[in-house]
Design an enzyme around this catalytic site. Structure first.
Site, PDB file in Angstrom:
ATOM      1  N   LEU A 186       4.945 109.124  60.703  1.00 49.86           N
ATOM      2  CA  LEU A 186       3.755 109.405  61.501  1.00 49.86           C
ATOM      3  C   LEU A 186       2.569 108.757  60.804  1.00 49.86           C
ATOM      4  CD1 LEU A 186       3.656 113.126  62.768  1.00 49.86           C
ATOM      5  CD2 LEU A 186       3.578 111.046  64.140  1.00 49.86           C
ATOM      6  N   ASP A 187       1.765 108.000  61.539  1.00 51.78           N
ATOM      7  CA  ASP A 187       0.579 107.379  60.956  1.00 51.78           C
ATOM      8  C   ASP A 187      -0.343 108.450  60.376  1.00 51.78           C
ATOM      9  OD1 ASP A 187       1.427 104.866  61.694  1.00 51.78           O
ATOM     10  OD2 ASP A 187       0.317 104.875  63.594  1.00 51.78           O
TER      11      ASP A 187
END
Length: 311
Positions: A37-38
């Site tokens: 996940l960024d």
């Protein structure tokens, strides 16, 4: 310890930061994340604990559900707020109906051009690392599948979509492409991953609770990672032969059943093998000559002893 931890990641830390925080709570135990996940994104981050780190490929293949919010009439090199945004001409005639109609172009199998600010590897390096070093990066296009796509909200030049998609789908690109379909562009201003296969926010542990939480109470069964496979239960003697890499006829395996899901027939290609305590031990696969062989030993006895072996 052996299991899967769904973590509710907040916006800010990287996926690696989350792994490090859990690792500090579990010294000596392997921890890995399945699906980055960024930093700006939040929501479900699946962490694999102990022998479950061997199930990364299986978890990666699960469909994901996201809720993303986008600002119409803007663009940025990264597709979100991480890099400087610039305003573009946003046709004033764009309304909810136009935006809703554009979604039809993105359901099913589509081709995406992922952003250069991404974790995709180019020549062994992350694309975003190369970009920050001043390198020109061309990220290859990829085909992804959008299973579900709906417009949740549209107001004040911002729109929110809910998406169920295949692994590898970039929400920043999807939002931008939807905006381009109606003659504009968009940057992502918020992203929440609400589900990874069977792992949802409702069963997730908050990152801020990690130092005090009883992590074992949040651990979910590794069997969830292979929920797409037929599952068989095998007695210890045969199961140990499987884990030792021996090739067995289906008859040798079937004669040793103690649990079989509905329909005691030979699976077509691949299945998951569990022991008599319900622990996932291996993934086995049918070979070209009809024999069955272990293709992934997940938890051998030296990695995760049975309770009876500890007595």
């Amino acid at each position: 310890m052996y299991g899967i931890l769904a973590l509710d990641k907040p916006s800010g830390p990287t996926s690696r930061d989350c792994v490090n925080k859990v690792t500090r709570r579990l010294p000596g135990i392997k921890v890995a994340h399945a699906g980055t996940l960024d930093p700006l994104a939040r929501g479900v981050l699946v962490l694999l604990i102990g022998p479950a780190v061997r199930l990364m490929d299986e978890v990666h293949e699960f469909e994901k559900e996201y809720i993303g919010r986008f600002r119409l009439g803007w663009r940025s090199p990264s597709g979100d707020l991480e890099t400087e945004c610039e305003q573009v001409v946003a046709p004033g005639s764009i309304g909810r109906s136009e935006l809703q109609g554009s979604l039809d172009h993105f359901r099913g199998e589509i081709e995406q051009s992922p952003p250069s600010y991404s974790a995709i590897r180019i020549d062994g390096k992350r694309a975003h690392e190369l970009i920050r070093k001043g390198r020109d990066v061309e990220v290859p296009k990829r085909r992804v599948k959008i299973h579900e796509l709906e417009l949740v909200d549209f107001s004040n030049s911002e729109f929110t979509i809910r998406t169920v998609c295949s692994t590898g789908t970039y929400m920043r690109t999807l939002g931008s492409d939807i905006a381009k379909q109606v003659g504009s562009d968009a940057v992502m201003i918020d992203l929440q991953r609400t589900r990874v296969g069977p792992f949802t926010l409702s069963g997730a542990c908050s990152l801020q609770d990690i130092p005090e939480a009883s992590l074992e109470s949040y651990l979910q069964s590794p069997r969830l990672a292979v929920s797409q496979l037929p599952m068989i239960g095998v007695q210890d003697l045969t199961l140990r032969r499987i884990l030792d890499g021996q090739r067995l006829d289906w008859g040798q395996i079937a004669s040793d059943y103690f649990v079989v899901e509905e329909g005691a027939i030979e699976p077509d290609f691949r299945c998951a093998a569990i022991d008599d305590e319900g622990t996932l031990r291996a993934i086995i696969e049918k070979q070209t000559d009809g024999a069955w062989k272990c293709v992934k030993g997940v938890a051998h006895w030296d990695l995760y002893p049975k309770r009876s072996d500890l007595k």
